[in-house]
Design an enzyme around this catalytic site. Structure first.
Site, mmCIF file in Angstrom:
data_model
loop_
_atom_site.group_PDB
_atom_site.id
_atom_site.type_symbol
_atom_site.label_atom_id
_atom_site.label_comp_id
_atom_site.label_asym_id
_atom_site.label_seq_id
_atom_site.Cartn_x
_atom_site.Cartn_y
_atom_site.Cartn_z
ATOM 1 N N ASN A 9 -1.526 7.345 -21.790
ATOM 2 C CA ASN A 9 -0.902 8.134 -22.319
ATOM 3 C C ASN A 9 -0.892 7.634 -24.095
ATOM 4 O O ASN A 9 -1.516 6.709 -24.814
ATOM 5 C CB ASN A 9 0.087 6.430 -21.991
ATOM 6 C CG ASN A 9 1.249 6.436 -22.702
ATOM 7 O OD1 ASN A 9 1.832 7.394 -23.300
ATOM 8 N ND2 ASN A 9 2.501 5.785 -23.074
ATOM 9 N N TRP A 10 -0.972 8.496 -24.708
ATOM 10 C CA TRP A 10 -0.984 8.876 -26.048
ATOM 11 C C TRP A 10 -0.370 8.260 -27.312
ATOM 12 O O TRP A 10 0.016 8.035 -28.068
ATOM 13 C CB TRP A 10 -1.431 10.346 -26.582
ATOM 14 C CG TRP A 10 -3.293 10.460 -26.055
ATOM 15 C CD1 TRP A 10 -3.849 9.099 -25.482
ATOM 16 C CD2 TRP A 10 -4.010 11.436 -26.572
ATOM 17 N NE1 TRP A 10 -5.311 9.875 -25.274
ATOM 18 C CE2 TRP A 10 -5.091 11.356 -26.606
ATOM 19 C CE3 TRP A 10 -3.538 12.347 -27.249
ATOM 20 C CZ2 TRP A 10 -5.824 11.844 -26.950
ATOM 21 C CZ3 TRP A 10 -4.939 13.880 -28.002
ATOM 22 C CH2 TRP A 10 -5.602 12.879 -27.295
ATOM 23 N N LYS A 11 1.111 7.918 -26.956
ATOM 24 C CA LYS A 11 2.607 7.842 -26.893
ATOM 25 C C LYS A 11 2.495 8.432 -28.384
ATOM 26 O O LYS A 11 2.406 9.508 -27.945
ATOM 27 C CB LYS A 11 2.250 6.161 -27.632
ATOM 28 C CG LYS A 11 2.293 5.122 -25.755
ATOM 29 C CD LYS A 11 1.801 3.874 -26.674
ATOM 30 C CE LYS A 11 2.159 3.300 -24.800
ATOM 31 N NZ LYS A 11 2.083 1.270 -25.332
ATOM 32 N N HIS A 96 9.207 4.657 -19.119
ATOM 33 C CA HIS A 96 8.518 3.812 -20.044
ATOM 34 C C HIS A 96 9.033 2.565 -20.653
ATOM 35 O O HIS A 96 10.612 2.922 -20.766
ATOM 36 C CB HIS A 96 7.422 4.227 -20.559
ATOM 37 C CG HIS A 96 6.133 4.242 -21.618
ATOM 38 N ND1 HIS A 96 6.162 2.441 -22.398
ATOM 39 C CD2 HIS A 96 4.851 3.790 -21.391
ATOM 40 C CE1 HIS A 96 5.291 1.995 -22.344
ATOM 41 N NE2 HIS A 96 4.601 2.729 -21.725
ATOM 42 N N GLU A 164 4.104 -2.056 -15.588
ATOM 43 C CA GLU A 164 3.732 -1.978 -16.579
ATOM 44 C C GLU A 164 4.037 -3.456 -17.295
ATOM 45 O O GLU A 164 5.005 -3.479 -17.958
ATOM 46 C CB GLU A 164 3.584 -1.103 -17.710
ATOM 47 C CG GLU A 164 2.171 0.240 -17.197
ATOM 48 C CD GLU A 164 2.847 0.527 -18.408
ATOM 49 O OE1 GLU A 164 1.349 1.345 -19.329
ATOM 50 O OE2 GLU A 164 3.008 1.317 -19.293
ATOM 51 N N GLY A 170 0.324 -3.650 -25.173
ATOM 52 C CA GLY A 170 0.161 -3.378 -26.732
ATOM 53 C C GLY A 170 -0.843 -5.213 -27.231
ATOM 54 O O GLY A 170 -1.320 -5.157 -28.621
ATOM 55 N N GLY A 222 -3.127 2.709 -22.379
ATOM 56 C CA GLY A 222 -2.459 2.868 -24.010
ATOM 57 C C GLY A 222 -3.426 3.316 -25.093
ATOM 58 O O GLY A 222 -4.274 4.181 -24.930
HETATM 59 P P1 13P Z 1 -2.138 -0.244 -24.143
HETATM 60 O O1 13P Z 1 -2.782 0.111 -22.816
HETATM 61 O O2 13P Z 1 -1.666 -0.113 -25.533
HETATM 62 O O3 13P Z 1 -1.763 -2.065 -23.124
HETATM 63 O O4 13P Z 1 -1.047 0.451 -23.751
HETATM 64 C C1 13P Z 1 -0.429 0.346 -22.221
HETATM 65 C C2 13P Z 1 0.934 0.737 -22.025
HETATM 66 O O5 13P Z 1 1.960 1.798 -22.540
HETATM 67 C C3 13P Z 1 0.737 2.558 -21.351
HETATM 68 O O6 13P Z 1 1.760 2.894 -20.887
#
Ligand code: 13P
Length: 242
Positions: A9-11, A96, A164, A170, A222
């Site tokens: 997930n590149w957000k 999400h 999650e 994060g 992420g």
């Molecule tokens: P991180 O892997 O950066 O902790 O993020 C997780 C996430 O929200 C993936 O959707």
């Protein structure tokens, strides 16, 4: 055992220039991942370009969200699941925790988005996860169970659920293996068909340990999905990659 599913997930991080990581990732994986579904979810504006780059290779492309509306509608700024599918997406993350927190999306809306994704032929990745106060109050499993009941549609079509924990996203540390195992077992008891992914602070250093936990069918990643070398290392650390 279900085919593992590992989703990046590149957000709102991956930019046009980062699409080159898709080619590097495909090269890094080689033929090693025929037994794993690997997916990159860039921002929606880049899906068509990502799908063109990924065509014929080992990576599929997904979206990070879709509109609740199935048909064309007066929804300024939104993108329907059918449009995402036309652009080349095959998966769609819904619910999400960042959407839940920033856009007020609740269980019924998340379920409706998952249904819109299914109707467009996409594989939904429905996110659930407890907050830190819920975890500290000993209510993590109950909170996740409630979210699964509210947000995951009944369907025979392919669908994934991503656990999650909000407090792990994060950060630098996922929950203990036993804590992940307890939540995944509870989700499995509610849904025997879905692939159940773990997400939150997954990286090359801890992925193998997470993939070894019972009822973990893959990961939602992420930050570590933005660099091909890190994401390839995560995918290749799955036992099915061998
Ligand atoms: P991180 O892997 O950066 O902790 O993020 C997780 C996430 O929200 C993936 O959707």
């Amino acid at each position: 055992m279900a085919k593992p599913l590992i989703v990046g997930n590149w957000k709102m991080f991956g930019r046009c220039a980062d699409l080159a990581e898709i080619g590097a990732l495909a090269a890094g994986l080689g033929g090693a991942v025929q037994r794993i579904d690997a997916v990159i979810c860039p921002p929606s504006v880049y899906i068509a370009a990502a799908a063109a780059l990924a065509r014929g290779g080992p990576i599929a492309v997904g979206a990070q969200d879709c509109s609740i509306e199935h048909a064309n509608a007066a929804r300024t700024g939104e993108v329907s699941a059918a449009m995402l599918a036309e652009a080349g997406a095959r998966y769609c993350i819904v619910g999400h925790s960042e959407r839940r927190a920033n856009h007020g999306e609740e269980g019924a809306a998340v379920r409706a988005k998952a249904e819109a994704a299914l109707a467009a032929g996409l594989i939904p990745v429905v996110c659930v996860g407890e907050t830190r106060p819920e975890r500290e109050a000993g209510r993590a499993v109950d909170a996740v169970r409630a979210q699964v009941r509210e947000a995951v549609p009944e369907t025979d079509l392919p669908l994934a659920i991503a656990y999650e924990p909000v407090w792990a996203i994060g950060g630098d540390r996922p929950p203990a293996a036993a804590e992940i195992a307890a939540v995944h077992a509870a989700v499995r008891a509610l849904n025997g068909r879905a692939r159940i992914l773990y997400g939150g602070a997954v990286g090359p250093a801890n992925a193998a340990e997470i993939f070894a936990i019972a009822n973990v069918d893959g990961a939602l990643v992420g930050r570590a999905s933005l660099k091909a070398a890190d994401f390839a290392a995560i995918i290749l650390s799955h036992p099915a990659a061998g």
